[in-house]
Design an enzyme around this catalytic site. Structure first.
Site, PDB file in Angstrom:
ATOM      1  N   ARG A  76       0.854  -1.187   0.000  1.00  0.00           N
ATOM      2  CA  ARG A  76       0.000   0.000   0.000  1.00  0.00           C
ATOM      3  C   ARG A  76       0.893   1.240   0.000  1.00  0.00           C
ATOM      4  O   ARG A  76       1.686   1.437   0.920  1.00  0.00           O
ATOM      5  CB  ARG A  76      -0.895  -0.010   1.251  1.00  0.00           C
ATOM      6  CG  ARG A  76      -1.656   1.265   1.426  1.00  0.00           C
ATOM      7  CD  ARG A  76      -2.619   1.241   2.629  1.00  0.00           C
ATOM      8  NE  ARG A  76      -3.242   2.542   2.712  1.00  0.00           N
ATOM      9  CZ  ARG A  76      -3.215   3.332   3.780  1.00  0.00           C
ATOM     10  NH1 ARG A  76      -2.637   2.939   4.902  1.00  0.00           N
ATOM     11  NH2 ARG A  76      -3.783   4.515   3.746  1.00  0.00           N
ATOM     12  N   HIS A 120      -2.861  10.900   0.964  1.00  0.00           N
ATOM     13  CA  HIS A 120      -2.295  10.662   2.294  1.00  0.00           C
ATOM     14  C   HIS A 120      -1.610  11.970   2.735  1.00  0.00           C
ATOM     15  O   HIS A 120      -0.409  12.030   2.951  1.00  0.00           O
ATOM     16  CB  HIS A 120      -1.313   9.481   2.256  1.00  0.00           C
ATOM     17  CG  HIS A 120      -1.068   8.838   3.584  1.00  0.00           C
ATOM     18  ND1 HIS A 120      -1.229   7.482   3.817  1.00  0.00           N
ATOM     19  CD2 HIS A 120      -0.664   9.354   4.768  1.00  0.00           C
ATOM     20  CE1 HIS A 120      -0.913   7.203   5.080  1.00  0.00           C
ATOM     21  NE2 HIS A 120      -0.569   8.323   5.675  1.00  0.00           N
ATOM     22  N   GLU A 166      -7.393   8.436   6.538  1.00  0.00           N
ATOM     23  CA  GLU A 166      -7.608   9.042   7.855  1.00  0.00           C
ATOM     24  C   GLU A 166      -8.092  10.490   7.792  1.00  0.00           C
ATOM     25  O   GLU A 166      -7.403  11.428   8.198  1.00  0.00           O
ATOM     26  CB  GLU A 166      -6.328   8.969   8.690  1.00  0.00           C
ATOM     27  CG  GLU A 166      -5.821   7.555   8.902  1.00  0.00           C
ATOM     28  CD  GLU A 166      -4.674   7.469   9.902  1.00  0.00           C
ATOM     29  OE1 GLU A 166      -4.168   8.528  10.317  1.00  0.00           O
ATOM     30  OE2 GLU A 166      -4.287   6.344  10.274  1.00  0.00           O
ATOM     31  N   ASN A 295      -7.286   1.801   9.905  1.00  0.00           N
ATOM     32  CA  ASN A 295      -5.968   1.940  10.529  1.00  0.00           C
ATOM     33  C   ASN A 295      -6.188   1.913  12.034  1.00  0.00           C
ATOM     34  O   ASN A 295      -6.968   2.713  12.567  1.00  0.00           O
ATOM     35  CB  ASN A 295      -5.299   3.266  10.139  1.00  0.00           C
ATOM     36  CG  ASN A 295      -4.926   3.312   8.659  1.00  0.00           C
ATOM     37  OD1 ASN A 295      -5.023   2.307   7.955  1.00  0.00           O
ATOM     38  ND2 ASN A 295      -4.496   4.471   8.196  1.00  0.00           N
ATOM     39  N   TYR A 297      -4.256   1.508  15.925  1.00  0.00           N
ATOM     40  CA  TYR A 297      -2.983   1.471  16.654  1.00  0.00           C
ATOM     41  C   TYR A 297      -3.105   1.202  18.157  1.00  0.00           C
ATOM     42  O   TYR A 297      -2.248   0.572  18.739  1.00  0.00           O
ATOM     43  CB  TYR A 297      -2.214   2.783  16.443  1.00  0.00           C
ATOM     44  CG  TYR A 297      -1.584   2.866  15.065  1.00  0.00           C
ATOM     45  CD1 TYR A 297      -0.364   2.242  14.799  1.00  0.00           C
ATOM     46  CD2 TYR A 297      -2.217   3.527  14.023  1.00  0.00           C
ATOM     47  CE1 TYR A 297       0.214   2.281  13.536  1.00  0.00           C
ATOM     48  CE2 TYR A 297      -1.641   3.582  12.753  1.00  0.00           C
ATOM     49  CZ  TYR A 297      -0.426   2.954  12.519  1.00  0.00           C
ATOM     50  OH  TYR A 297       0.139   2.991  11.270  1.00  0.00           O
ATOM     51  N   GLU A 368      -3.422  -0.339   8.178  1.00  0.00           N
ATOM     52  CA  GLU A 368      -2.242   0.013   8.986  1.00  0.00           C
ATOM     53  C   GLU A 368      -2.399  -0.555  10.385  1.00  0.00           C
ATOM     54  O   GLU A 368      -3.448  -0.420  11.003  1.00  0.00           O
ATOM     55  CB  GLU A 368      -2.078   1.543   9.156  1.00  0.00           C
ATOM     56  CG  GLU A 368      -1.574   2.275   7.952  1.00  0.00           C
ATOM     57  CD  GLU A 368      -1.426   3.773   8.203  1.00  0.00           C
ATOM     58  OE1 GLU A 368      -1.141   4.190   9.349  1.00  0.00           O
ATOM     59  OE2 GLU A 368      -1.609   4.529   7.234  1.00  0.00           O
TER      60      GLU A 368
HETATM   61  C1  GAL Z   1      -1.085   6.926  10.854  1.00  0.00           C
HETATM   62  C2  GAL Z   1      -0.686   7.501   9.509  1.00  0.00           C
HETATM   63  C3  GAL Z   1       0.675   7.065   9.059  1.00  0.00           C
HETATM   64  C4  GAL Z   1       1.676   7.021  10.207  1.00  0.00           C
HETATM   65  C5  GAL Z   1       1.107   6.226  11.354  1.00  0.00           C
HETATM   66  C6  GAL Z   1       1.991   6.139  12.602  1.00  0.00           C
HETATM   67  O1  GAL Z   1      -1.992   7.772  11.463  1.00  0.00           O
HETATM   68  O2  GAL Z   1      -1.626   7.175   8.518  1.00  0.00           O
HETATM   69  O3  GAL Z   1       1.066   7.922   8.021  1.00  0.00           O
HETATM   70  O4  GAL Z   1       1.995   8.307  10.580  1.00  0.00           O
HETATM   71  O5  GAL Z   1      -0.080   6.815  11.776  1.00  0.00           O
HETATM   72  O6  GAL Z   1       3.278   5.836  12.392  1.00  0.00           O
END
Ligand code: GAL
Length: 460
Positions: A76, A120, A166, A295, A297, A368
């Site tokens: 991607r 992006h 995002e 995405n 995290y 992500e």
């Molecule tokens: C996401 C973003 C990425 C990168 C990632 C954290 O929010 O899409 O570009 O910054 O966080 O490393």
């Protein structure tokens, strides 16, 4: 016990143009708002910039070979809008088109499926000056024209399109907290920018569906980001707070795409501050994604805001927290990445279940997921056990969600290469292993080998 993922599951890794390409003014490329933002002293850690970054613009063949050696099957990446349209619209930069043609061809030759994000975050600076960027009336149309150019030039080979990465980050960090380009600080602009982002997405999808999809046989969708919000206690107030936080985070951008309008709780709380869609726009938005790009995290606890607690005070994760009346917190027991994002795999499973329930079990691609650790290479290598543990945990959670019936169809690690981490620049703290520009981050990592094994074990 070894777990298998469904056949056809997409295993990939992800990057974005500004974070890896470099070549910021090479061969006719125009400036983006990130090129300009980085020039303003104090906006980015150490005043770093993406001028060279991983130099992917000049080293794409090497990078594709790296992907092939890892065994990944999908990549991607994003297209830099000002690389192919230096002024955002109008004259085309052929050298930019040539670059992406070479990249796409190299990927296909290596057996790697391209997944292309159209936006992006590197908006052509000309559009910021001329039409007020994402606040401008014209932007959905201008974005759709740019998207069409991409479908026309690359759609014979690219079968997976992501319109916008995002929108929440663009809106909140770019127009609310002002810590990302274009750096505006406001309580109302995020909702206006978000509105235009959604309309731009819907228009690009309309163009693809009416003119290209039947011939090119690809799919198109949007990628949204969301952390999990776990109620701090079982009280109805905290449970409602967590639900509200998720609706203000993911519902803001996913409800219009799946249900045709913003969540009720946003409409009620924001009133006139939240723009409204016309019936035509609602119809265009509803069903405008062939898949649910996610995405993900981290996780935080959410509770009903206490008047004096400094509502939702955690920077960047809370949105405009006073609009939500939610306090966010983390457990001291949770392990943290060096970005201070808590590692909570079960939060990923719960979020996937929440998405399946709210949006009628759409096909989900995790576009992500990953973590940052400050590591020092030893003999030119990184033994990154913490990252392997992170991926084991999150992939197990994804697998559990699949077993519960959630339709997860793919997973992309962030990131292929350590890279320019926006306002955090090349700070080691944010996971950058090697900070010599131009030789960034091609250090062999144990996790890359491990991920390759996972892909191979799944029979791909
Ligand atoms: C996401 C973003 C990425 C990168 C990632 C954290 O929010 O899409 O570009 O910054 O966080 O490393």
């Amino acid at each position: 016990m070894r777990k298998s993922f469904p056949s056809g599951f997409v295993w990939g890794s992800a990057t974005s143009a500004y974070q890896v390409e470099g070549g910021w003014n090479a061969d006719g490329k125009g400036p983006s708002i990130w090129d300009v933002f980085c020039m303003i002293p104090g906006k980015v850690w150490n005043n770093d910039n993406g001028n060279i970054a991983c130099d992917h613009y000049h080293r794409l063949e090497e990078d594709v070979a790296l992907m092939q050696s890892m065994g990944i099957k999908a990549y991607r990446f994003s297209i830099s809008w000002p690389r192919i349209l230096p002024a955002g619209r109008g004259a085309l930069n052929q050298a930019g088109i040539d670059f992406y043609n070479r990249l796409i061809d190299a990927l296909l030759a290596a057996g790697i499926e391209p997944w292309v994000t159209l936006y992006h975050w590197d908006l052509p600076a000309a559009l910021e000056f001329e039409i007020d960027g994402w606040l401008g009336e014209e932007i959905p149309e201008v974005f759709a024209e740019y998207a069409e150019l991409c479908f026309r030039h690359f759609g014979d080979r690219v079968k997976n399109w992501i319109t916008i990465n995002e929108a929440w980050v663009v809106a909140i960090l770019g127009y609310g907290h002002g810590v990302f380009a274009p750096g505006k600080v406001s309580k109302d602009l995020p909702y206006r920018a978000g509105h235009q982002l959604l309309k731009a997405h819907a228009r690009a999808v309309e163009v693809y569906r009416t003119r290209y999809q039947a011939i090119q046989n690809g799919k198109i969708g949007i990628t949204n980001n969301c952390d999990w919000r776990e109620p701090l206690s079982d009280s109805p107030a905290d449970r409602a707070a967590a639900q509200r936080a998720l609706e203000f985070f993911l519902g803001w951008f996913a409800d219009p795409v799946y249900k045709g309008d913003y969540p009720d709780c946003m409409k009620e709380r924001l009133g006139e501050r939240l723009p409204s869609f016309s019936p035509e726009e609602k119809a265009l938005l509803k069903g405008s994604s062939d898949f649910f790009g996610l995405n993900h995290y981290t996780t935080m606890y959410a509770s009903e805001a206490k008047p004096d607690a400094g509502s939702g005070s955690v920077y960047g994760n809370g949105g405009l927290s006073e609009d939500q009346d939610v306090d966010l917190s983390v457990s001291p027991d949770w392990e943290m990445t060096d970005m201070q994002w808590a590692i909570v795999p079960w939060g990923c499973r719960k979020l996937l279940e929440w998405i399946a329930a709210r949006y009628d079990n759409p096909p989900v691609f995790i576009t992500e997921n990953g973590c940052a650790f400050d590591q020092t290479p030893v003999n030119g290598q990184v033994q990154d056990d913490a990252r392997i543990r992170f991926f084991q945990g999150y992939l197990t959670a994804v697998h559990e969600a699949i077993e519960k019936g959630v339709d997860v169809q793919g997973y992309f690690i962030w990131s292929l290469l350590d890279n320019f981490e926006w306002a955090s620049g090349y700070s080691k703290k944010f996971g950058i292993t090697c900070i010599e520009e131009g030789t960034l981050n091609r250090i062999p990592k144990a996790s890359a080998q491990w991920y390759g094994e996972v892909v191979r074990n799944n029979g791909l």
